[in-house]
Design an enzyme around this catalytic site. Structure first.
Site, PDB file in Angstrom:
ATOM      1  N   HIS A 293       7.071 -21.529   2.620  1.00 23.44           N
ATOM      2  CA  HIS A 293       7.203 -21.017   3.992  1.00 23.44           C
ATOM      3  C   HIS A 293       6.063 -21.534   4.879  1.00 23.44           C
ATOM      4  CE1 HIS A 293       8.179 -17.846   7.038  1.00 23.44           C
ATOM      5  NE2 HIS A 293       6.904 -18.033   7.335  1.00 23.44           N
ATOM      6  N   GLU A 294       4.847 -21.320   4.431  1.00 26.00           N
ATOM      7  CA  GLU A 294       3.707 -21.742   5.244  1.00 26.00           C
ATOM      8  C   GLU A 294       3.671 -23.261   5.378  1.00 26.00           C
ATOM      9  OE1 GLU A 294       2.381 -19.627   7.034  1.00 26.00           O
ATOM     10  OE2 GLU A 294       3.049 -17.847   5.955  1.00 26.00           O
TER      11      GLU A 294
ATOM     12  N   HIS B 211       5.784 -24.336   8.255  1.00 30.72           N
ATOM     13  CA  HIS B 211       5.047 -24.273   9.528  1.00 30.72           C
ATOM     14  C   HIS B 211       4.140 -25.494   9.665  1.00 30.72           C
ATOM     15  CE1 HIS B 211       6.180 -20.316  10.888  1.00 30.72           C
ATOM     16  NE2 HIS B 211       5.687 -19.695   9.839  1.00 30.72           N
TER      17      HIS B 211
ATOM     18  N   HIS C 111       5.846 -28.525  10.889  1.00 31.12           N
ATOM     19  CA  HIS C 111       6.118 -28.435  12.324  1.00 31.12           C
ATOM     20  C   HIS C 111       4.926 -28.990  13.120  1.00 31.12           C
ATOM     21  CE1 HIS C 111       8.267 -25.530  15.406  1.00 31.12           C
ATOM     22  NE2 HIS C 111       8.453 -26.788  15.723  1.00 31.12           N
TER      23      HIS C 111
END
Ligand SMILES: [Zn+2]
Length: 673
Positions: free
Chosen positions: A464-465, A468, A471
């Protein structure tokens, strides 16, 4: 004496020179940087030349370079490696920064130039990103109260400064409650617990100087304890301590802070002419209105609650079979759910854990990014703020793209949770900048020499991290203020939640989930069970989440509650909250909502993003597979590289061809009727 924060940084890729910075450097550096930024702003505002995009909007983008540097280093340590001195600095800085930025937004001459540009925007021959930057810059000023006059403007400044102080106090109270509680255990109390709970409990005991093992309020320690401890009395004690963080009376109590925050937010929204804080907050989001959020939460709530109530009956029956009478309590849920999972899915976390090595999961996240986007990761030997931090250079076709930092282990000086932050954002104008991205997690640290093993949940957090981080790493926009994760709050979790799907791709688990001792890949049978079990207990997970999201929304839509705890109880009762489930975050420790403005009336956004991530991953599957090259290219071109340089809805529709409904989400969570 030179201040290393203000000198040019000759470190590799301009990483803050943490080894040279002492805590005494931060305060004077901040003072100098603030003065410098003020001078730059004054020069823009008082420029005798007529307002132009370059001399006003681009100049604003470039102003504050020294301040960015000081804060990038300071916020890294304040969140992930704090100490009493740094906490004191944070308490000091927070109102100063708030006053500083309020001062910029209140600069009438500056706003007049921006407004003049906005009014004549058709005449300036601006490209799409330039138009968007102008629009967002002006909207930021208007929403901050730049158009307010006289006493309204003064009051707005007071409110913002007070909110910033309250947010910091909320966080520090929580940290104090978390650091101040521990449950000391005897070796006997550990009987029956798996080694991956015992070892960190012993390590935590050592770290805190206790005589034996301890359970702390770190999620990565307490959740497994609640899941595996057969001692109902200890589970109850731990659960009560965990859920009363921020509500223990005395100096660290957050309940009065929550009340004041909600009242001030309402006042702020009204000053700006909005019906409620939620209406103000949602204006800039993809959802747009409180009604749209309520619709989403309601559409998901009923099927989730039905599933949770059915599960509650099944778990209560298991408990009664063991001779425990009375209703299932919140401290029983995880324990019996684990037993049920073992019985029905035979997925034993103890047997699973040796297959989930931190090192291999990092490699897995990197390898997926390589196959999808061609990224390469090379370890970097640099000094960071803590010896547990590691860094990699990210390249593509030999070209430098970014620095990625991973700070994975829990420690007392780190706030709880997991997050991704950037010490530097990507930009091309007025200066080219490549990102420095940090992933911070709270995985249980193994005892010396032992390999770090993750739970499946931890592995998902890591992906998940890292989503990010991608991105930020793949960001390719003109201006730093629209780079990477600078997007609508309900869009920002799309890349991160989408990336979690790659952990569940069977070939990824097969290659990277290898046994810590034998090196054997996870057996097919276990792998099938892992994938099937991913939907396990989704009734519980969805209910605890939606309850928090609904309380957050209702708190901010309508008059602020005089007693937030009473209002919280009323909202939950109205929803028919199952008694054996607690909110994922109750008000006194709901840091998403009260530590700052970020997720206030925005906690729903994880689910808003999940609607999209379920649909976006389906796009890969429909196209022919998780590593489909053309889809990966589209994902990067329309979403990961674009940051906030266009409206989220337009970006999503460009990628997928249409907006999604809640069906893929309900199906993904196994809640579809
Ligand atoms: Zn996230």
């Amino acid at each position: 004496m030179n201040n290393p924060l203000l000198e040019p940084w000759s470190t590799p890729f301009g990483i803050p020179p943490f080894a040279e910075i002492s805590d005494e450097d931060y305060a004077p550096a901040l003072e100098t940087a603030l003065i410098e930024h003020d001078a730059e702003i004054a020069a823009i505002a008082e420029n005798p030349a007529a307002p132009a995009f370059e001399n006003t909007i681009v100049a604003l983008e470039g102003a504050g370079a020294a301040l960015d540097k000081v804060l990038s280093a300071f916020f890294a340590v304040a969140g992930a490696d704090t100490n009493p001195k740094r906490q004191e600095l944070q308490r000091d800085f927070s109102p100063k920064l708030s006053a500083h930025f309020s001062g910029i937004y209140a600069n009438a001459a500056l706003f007049a130039r921006i407004e003049a540009l906005w009014q004549t925007r058709e005449e300036h021959d601006l490209g799409p990103e330039e138009q968007r930057l102008l629009k967002l810059t002006r909207r930021g000023f208007v929403r901050a109260g730049a158009a307010l006059k006289g006493s309204d403007a003064d009051r707005m400044r007071e409110i913002k400064s007070r909110l910033s102080v309250l947010g910091t106090a909320f966080t520090q109270n929580l940290l104090a409650d978390e650091a101040g509680w521990q449950m000391e255990l005897s070796e006997d109390d550990l009987t029956g617990l798996p080694d991956f709970v015992k070892a960190p409990a012993r390590a935590a005991g050592e770290e805190r100087g206790a005589d034996g093992p301890v359970i702390t309020l770190s999620r990565s320690l307490i959740v497994p304890f609640l899941q595996f401890s057969a001692r109902r009395d200890l589970r109850e004690r731990a659960w009560r301590a965990w859920t009363s963080r921020g509500a223990n009376g005395g100096e660290t109590d957050n309940r009065e802070i929550a009340r004041e925050v909600l009242a001030l937010r309402e006042e702020r929204a009204k000053l700006l002419g909005y019906d409620s804080f939620a209406a103000y907050k949602l204006e800039t989001e993809m959802a747009g209105t409180p009604a749209a959020v309520r619709d989403l939460l309601t559409a998901v709530w009923e099927p989730a609650k039905a599933q949770a109530l059915a599960d509650q009956d099944a778990l209560a029956a298991l408990m009664q079979d063991e001779g425990v009478n009375g209703p299932l309590q919140p401290w029983d849920w995880r324990y019996y759910a684990e037993k049920r999972r073992k019985a029905e899915h035979d997925l034993d976390e103890t047997a699973l854990k040796p297959y989930l090595q931190l090192e291999r999961m990092i490699e897995a996240a990197f390898d997926c990014a390589n196959r999808l986007f061609g990224l390469e990761f090379k370890p970097l030997d640099v000094d960071l703020y803590h010896p547990d931090c590691r860094a990699w250079e990210v390249t593509r076709h030999g070209q430098h793209l970014a620095v990625f930092v991973g700070d994975y282990f829990a420690r007392a000086s780190k706030r709880s949770g997991a997050w991704c932050s950037a010490m530097r954002m990507q930009a091309k104008r007025p200066e080219v900048k490549t990102p420095i991205v940090v992933n911070v997690c709270n995985f249980a640290k193994p005892s010396k020499g032992a390999p770090a093993l993750l739970s499946y949940d931890d592995a998902r957090t890591l992906f998940h991290e890292f989503g990010h981080a991608l991105h930020q790493i793949l960001s390719d926009v003109e201006f730093g203020s629209m780079a990477g994760t600078s997007v609508a709050r309900d869009f920002v979790e799309l890349p991160s939640q989408l990336y979690e799907h790659w952990l569940e791709v069977p070939e990824v688990l097969k290659s990277y989930a290898t046994h810590v001792e034998t090196g054997e890949p996870m057996p097919q049978e276990m792998l099938d069970k892992v994938l099937k079990a991913a939907n396990f207990d989704q009734g519980f997970q969805t209910v605890e989440y939606v309850a928090s999201a609904m309380v957050d929304l209702e708190f901010h839509d309508g008059p602020p509650p005089a007693d937030p705890m009473a209002r919280q109880a009323e909202i939950l009762q109205g929803m028919g909250m199952p008694e054996a489930i607690a909110m994922r975050h109750a008000t006194p420790h709901f840091a998403h909502v009260f530590a700052g403005d970020g997720y206030s009336s925005g906690y729903y956004s994880y689910m808003w993003s999940e609607v999209m991530d379920a649909d976006a991953f389906a796009a890969f599957e429909e196209a022919g597979g998780a590593f489909h090259a053309a889809m990966a290219e589209k994902l990067e071109r329309f979403i990961l590289s674009k940051g906030g340089s266009a409206e989220a809805e337009d970006l999503y529709v460009s990628f997928r061809g249409k907006m999604p409904g809640v069906d893929a989400l309900l199906k993904g969570r196994g809640l579809a009727a």
